[in-house]
Design an enzyme around this catalytic site. Structure first.
Site, short mmCIF file in Angstrom:
data_model
loop_
_atom_site.label_atom_id
_atom_site.label_comp_id
_atom_site.label_asym_id
_atom_site.label_seq_id
_atom_site.Cartn_x
_atom_site.Cartn_y
_atom_site.Cartn_z
N LYS A 206 -11.34 -8.49 -6.67
CA LYS A 206 -12.37 -8.24 -7.68
C LYS A 206 -11.89 -7.14 -8.64
CE LYS A 206 -17.07 -6.62 -8.31
NZ LYS A 206 -18.38 -6.35 -7.76
N GLU A 212 -3.92 -2.65 -0.56
CA GLU A 212 -3.35 -3.65 0.34
C GLU A 212 -2.96 -4.90 -0.43
OE1 GLU A 212 -6.11 -1.95 0.76
OE2 GLU A 212 -6.52 -1.52 2.87
N GLY A 267 -18.28 -8.13 -3.85
CA GLY A 267 -17.10 -8.66 -3.16
C GLY A 267 -17.46 -9.57 -1.99
N ARG A 268 -18.40 -9.13 -1.15
CA ARG A 268 -18.73 -9.91 0.04
C ARG A 268 -19.66 -11.08 -0.26
NH1 ARG A 268 -20.20 -4.84 -0.04
NH2 ARG A 268 -22.38 -4.19 -0.05
N GLU A 353 -21.32 -4.18 5.92
CA GLU A 353 -20.98 -3.47 4.69
C GLU A 353 -22.23 -3.39 3.79
OE1 GLU A 353 -17.99 -4.77 1.54
OE2 GLU A 353 -16.77 -3.34 2.64
N HIS A 384 -17.22 -17.37 28.98
CA HIS A 384 -16.27 -17.03 30.03
C HIS A 384 -15.65 -15.67 29.79
CE1 HIS A 384 -16.60 -21.04 31.73
NE2 HIS A 384 -16.74 -21.42 30.48
N LYS A 512 -10.19 5.72 1.78
CA LYS A 512 -9.17 5.33 0.79
C LYS A 512 -8.60 6.57 0.11
CE LYS A 512 -11.38 0.97 -0.55
NZ LYS A 512 -12.00 0.24 -1.65
O1 F6P Z 1 -13.08 -1.45 0.41
C1 F6P Z 1 -14.10 -2.39 0.55
C2 F6P Z 1 -14.00 -3.44 -0.51
O2 F6P Z 1 -14.28 -2.88 -1.76
C3 F6P Z 1 -14.91 -4.62 -0.22
O3 F6P Z 1 -16.21 -4.41 -0.61
C4 F6P Z 1 -14.21 -5.70 -0.96
O4 F6P Z 1 -14.64 -6.98 -0.56
C5 F6P Z 1 -12.79 -5.41 -0.59
O5 F6P Z 1 -12.71 -4.00 -0.58
C6 F6P Z 1 -11.74 -5.97 -1.51
O6 F6P Z 1 -11.93 -5.55 -2.83
P1 F6P Z 1 -11.23 -6.27 -4.04
O7 F6P Z 1 -11.70 -7.67 -4.09
O8 F6P Z 1 -11.62 -5.49 -5.26
O9 F6P Z 1 -9.75 -6.21 -3.81
#
Ligand code: F6P
Length: 547
Positions: A206, A212, A267-268, A353, A384, A512
């Site tokens: 987003k 990452e 995002g979610r 979240e 199980h 972060k």
């Molecule tokens: O750090 C949490 C977050 O901002 C989530 O809310 C989001 O889904 C995820 O990181 C990834 O964010 P992006 O889509 O901006 O890379």
């Protein structure tokens, strides 16, 4: 005390709880032969049985009164109509517009967002069709065979869960992979299996600033160029999905392969946007649109059904009943459907979240519990492994059981055995086993005397453990869309009850920021630039010395 806990509706529930907490569902079922019918609802092919809960008709009335007191119907309308209910970010939360299949306009800041949504859906169709039918080929002219989604959180969990769930509808010519973790093992192990000539990377973010995702994307890009020996190859092998088009262009992604979405999509909540591109590629755009149709059907139900006949509202209110009155701390989700094996992981981000907040909309610290730990695994595996804790442990863990009537992969008696187990678990959790029943069983097995008395207490199950059961015809895209939207709305309902904003996530920022400060210390092996606590300094020094 907060306004909420002081309110008449909350106090009435408190008083009601004092009565209900001592009642056993086994008895309640015996007293009312109509109970199962009274506490179940049908919506399309979805059958929701909530009769195995520690509730009676008055509980529902009181919970609905709480929802009315909180202004739930008005909040629902605000969400659907683009009011900026994400107050800390001054944004609307319009995932429902992404799957608005009606002709109705939806406005944000006076602008109808529907034309842009339809335009991007059109671009997704064109691109996914071209990849699937071999029109879009790689740099060396070969058809694409592997899609690698690089993203994390909402840019990973939703599309990954849906691709797994709809695997039985996927193109046999395409494989889909998801790389999220910054641990290089994730990317390296994925790349090991791939031929660069036939691989398409989708960088999904987003913000397009997530450490990452950008690190993985850069490493994937380097791998591609090394494998194909030509920097130009990036144009055919990289696509991006983001709200930040400036950053995608800086990264060097061909603008023709960039798919946009908007800041009013959390995002979610984004799998319905272009973040769903891997889904469209894997199962086809028609199926992706069926997913949107299913979610839209649930949106209509949520928006129009009376509160006491509204499945997401009831699920949300039951969560409040257990979380705030019985004091439970976790909620389990057990899909009796292997294709839904990533559903609990997806729900963890959606729920935790969203509702992991301790400050209300007015900025006050809350004096009641919010959020809940969500966890689960597919049945029957969980049976199980950890169901013991739910059956005989000391904590109450309300659980949702989800199951399709028909299997996507029918084989002999497997599905009947699967569902027999699903139904048996909710029955066992509810009825338990009394001391008299356990004694009779042991006697029938030939046990007696001291040995019987010693074993007897361990064979008793208290029962009275609440469950919801959600049955559906089969796991197709339409039904999956409904199920996901159902849980999204459940989470929203709870946020309204707790007067919190479910659409921000400030809590993830601090870690972060601190990681940003620690990274140079690890990379350069230098003493801490910023002071840390003694434990963190010790860990950094231990790494520096022993790495
Ligand atoms: O750090 C949490 C977050 O901002 C989530 O809310 C989001 O889904 C995820 O990181 C990834 O964010 P992006 O889509 O901006 O890379």
């Amino acid at each position: 005390m907060s306004k909420l806990t002081q309110s008449a509706a909350w106090q009435a529930l408190n008083a009601h709880y004092a009565i209900v907490k001592t009642q056993h569902m086994r008895q309640i079922f015996q007293d009312d032969p109509e109970r199962a019918g009274k506490f179940s609802l049908q919506f399309d092919d979805l059958f929701f049985d909530f009769s195995k809960n520690r509730i009676n008709a008055e509980t529902i009335q009181l919970l609905v009164a709480l929802a009315e007191q909180a202004g739930l119907p008005a909040y629902i309308e605000q969400m659907f109509t683009g009011v900026k209910i994400n107050s800390t970010e001054q944004r609307a939360a319009l995932h429902t517009a992404l799957r608005n299949r009606s002709a109705q306009a939806v406005y944000v800041d006076g602008k109808d967002v529907m034309p842009d949504i339809r335009r991007v859906l059109g671009l997704m169709r064109r691109f996914s069709d071209a990849v699937r039918n071999g029109q879009h080929v790689g740099h060396t002219g070969k058809a694409i065979r592997d899609i690698v989604n690089i993203g994390i959180g909402g840019s990973d969990l939703g599309p990954l869960m849906v691709c797994e769930a709809l695997k039985s509808y996927a193109s046999p010519q395409l494989n889909v992979h998801f790389v999220s973790n910054i641990d290089s093992a994730h990317l390296s192990e994925t790349l090991k299996k791939l031929d660069a000539q036939t691989t398409l990377f989708i960088v999904s973010s987003k913000t397009f600033t997530t450490q990452e995702t950008l690190t993985n994307a850069r490493s994937a890009r380097a791998w591609l160029i090394e494998q194909l020996g030509d920097e130009q190859s990036v144009a055919k092998h990289f696509a991006a999905v983001s709200t930040n088009l400036e950053a995608t262009s800086k990264f060097g992604i061909n603008p023709e392969n960039v798919f946009e979405f908007w800041d009013w999509v959390g995002g979610r909540y984004s799998l319905w946007s272009a973040i769903g591109l891997p889904i469209a590629l894997y199962v086809g755009m028609d199926k992706f649109e069926e997913l949107l149709d299913g979610a839209h059907a649930m949106d209509n139900h949520f928006r129009s059904a009376p509160l006491d006949k509204n499945i997401p509202v009831l699920m949300g209110l039951l969560g409040i009943w257990y979380g705030n009155f019985f004091g439970v701390g976790s909620n389990a989700v057990f899909p009796y459907c292997q294709y839904l094996h990533r559903f609990p992981a997806y729900l963890q981000q959606l729920d935790m979240e969203s509702n992991g907040k301790g400050t209300d909309r007015e900025g006050n610290a809350v004096d009641y519990d919010t959020g809940i730990t969500v966890w689960g695994e597919p049945g029957t595996n969980g049976q199980h492994a950890f169901y013991q804790l739910i059956h005989q442990g000391t904590r109450m863990i309300p659980a949702d059981f989800l199951a399709p009537l028909h299997s996507q992969a029918p084989l002999g008696e497997h599905h009947a055995i699967l569902l027999a187990n699903c139904f048996a678990q909710t029955e066992a959790l509810m009825v338990g086993k009394t001391s008299a029943e356990a004694r009779a069983e042991l006697v029938a097995q030939g046990m007696q005397g001291v040995a019987l008395e010693a074993l007897l207490p361990h064979k008793v199950f208290a029962g009275n453990k609440p469950t919801n059961t959600l049955l559906f015809d089969k796991l197709d895209a339409h039904t999956l869309g409904k199920l996901i939207a159902l849980y999204e709305h459940k989470v929203f309902v709870q946020s309204v009850m707790w007067n919190i904003n479910p659409f921000d996530q400030w809590g993830v920022e601090l870690g972060k920021q601190l990681a940003g400060k620690i990274l140079p210390e690890l990379l350069n092996n230098t003493p801490a630039v910023t002071p840390h606590d003694a434990s963190t300094s010790g860990l950094i020094q231990y790494y520096q010395k022993n790495h």
